[in-house]
Enzyme design. Sequence first.
Site, PDB file in Angstrom:
ATOM      1  N   GLN A  71       0.827  -1.218   0.000  1.00  0.00           N
ATOM      2  CA  GLN A  71       0.000   0.000   0.000  1.00  0.00           C
ATOM      3  C   GLN A  71       0.861   1.269   0.000  1.00  0.00           C
ATOM      4  O   GLN A  71       0.420   2.330   0.443  1.00  0.00           O
ATOM      5  CB  GLN A  71      -0.931   0.008   1.213  1.00  0.00           C
ATOM      6  CG  GLN A  71      -2.146  -0.899   1.067  1.00  0.00           C
ATOM      7  CD  GLN A  71      -3.082  -0.463  -0.050  1.00  0.00           C
ATOM      8  OE1 GLN A  71      -3.090   0.680  -0.472  1.00  0.00           O
ATOM      9  NE2 GLN A  71      -3.878  -1.407  -0.546  1.00  0.00           N
ATOM     10  N   SER A  72       2.079   1.178  -0.502  1.00  0.00           N
ATOM     11  CA  SER A  72       2.987   2.329  -0.480  1.00  0.00           C
ATOM     12  C   SER A  72       2.427   3.533  -1.249  1.00  0.00           C
ATOM     13  O   SER A  72       2.069   3.422  -2.430  1.00  0.00           O
ATOM     14  CB  SER A  72       4.326   1.908  -1.105  1.00  0.00           C
ATOM     15  OG  SER A  72       5.107   3.053  -1.402  1.00  0.00           O
ATOM     16  N   ASN A  73       2.381   4.659  -0.587  1.00  0.00           N
ATOM     17  CA  ASN A  73       1.987   5.900  -1.264  1.00  0.00           C
ATOM     18  C   ASN A  73       3.081   6.352  -2.226  1.00  0.00           C
ATOM     19  O   ASN A  73       2.811   6.954  -3.258  1.00  0.00           O
ATOM     20  CB  ASN A  73       1.729   7.000  -0.230  1.00  0.00           C
ATOM     21  CG  ASN A  73       0.567   6.664   0.673  1.00  0.00           C
ATOM     22  OD1 ASN A  73      -0.530   6.401   0.208  1.00  0.00           O
ATOM     23  ND2 ASN A  73       0.811   6.642   1.989  1.00  0.00           N
ATOM     24  N   VAL A  75       5.158   4.417  -3.997  1.00  0.00           N
ATOM     25  CA  VAL A  75       5.107   3.637  -5.240  1.00  0.00           C
ATOM     26  C   VAL A  75       4.023   4.199  -6.160  1.00  0.00           C
ATOM     27  O   VAL A  75       4.244   4.405  -7.357  1.00  0.00           O
ATOM     28  CB  VAL A  75       4.860   2.136  -4.939  1.00  0.00           C
ATOM     29  CG1 VAL A  75       4.514   1.371  -6.218  1.00  0.00           C
ATOM     30  CG2 VAL A  75       6.083   1.515  -4.266  1.00  0.00           C
TER      31      VAL A  75
END
Length: 322
Positions: A71-73, A75
């Site tokens: 859920q990386s913002n 990325v």
Amino acid sequence: MGPRRIELAILPTPCHRLDLPELGSDLELWIKRDDLTGFAMGGNKARKLEYLMASVIDNGAEAVVTCGSSQSNFVRMLGAACSQLGIECHAAVMSLPYDSPAGKPSASGVGLGGNLILDELYGVRIHRFEDDDWEVLFDRAEQIAEVLEAGGKRVARIPIGGSTPLGIYGFYQAAAELTESFDWIVSASSSGSTQVGLTTAFLGTSTKVLGISCDPEPTLVRDFVELSERASSELGIPPLSLLDIRLNLDYVGPGYGVPSEAGNHALRWLAQRTGIILDPIYSAKAFAGLMDLVNKGEISGKVLFWHTGGTPTVFSDSALRL
Ligand SMILES: *Cc1c(COP(=O)(O)O)cnc(C)c1O
């Protein structure tokens, strides 16, 4: 003259007062709206990417490789910048990478949906791995970069969260957007460039910058100092020492990438009072910390909460279950 930047965000972001008398009369609370950076659904990473992407282009890279939690913002926003610029974006992800000594949190992360939908929209090539130590995730990213290079591509490696000297520079510059002065600036902190950039900008002033850590690792502050030293030697900005960095580790909750009860309570509370959406992994934990520290009398006066974004995570399937 500073490093070259390209324009991605709509700056300056809004900065306004929050009228929340419940938090006490000793407090004048303001909010800096980096959830509204106006790029790829907002968030602090836009500021770093303006400098990082300029450097990627200047180096002639055809592909970038990064890593993060699924859920990386970062990325998501790196993917958006790359698609716009015609650069291939690869990300090594684990659902919940963890710190080895502490082990994997027993609570679960925020699952599917959310940023993953946007990753697909922006054409990010996601390389998914079983949950493991952060070091293993970094190795996976390096292996992907080497495979691409072996295929003849020019590759830029972008560290987790975009925390490089250029990432720091984005936040060092962001401080200049403030037209008021504050006793405290409080923000969520993880890979460090947000906090290091802001702290450097306010060095030697009466403004105290406080990071609320979203990672449990007590060694984080040392990594921040190292990062700051690199930024100083590469970009000529002042270096920070250990004593310059205020990082509070009390509000991580069950672990990195896992919502906390206090954070989700703060998220609901602020949403219902103001309409402003925090994210369960970073900004909600930071706001919960801010409320608690105000309550304990450790923070007072004119306080700026620097909202770092993360909005898409509330649309992941289990983010608000607490
Ligand atoms: C990445 C991120 C942070 C942490 O910023 P760092 O510069 O990595 O410390 C905080 N909040 C949100 C929403 C983020 O995406």
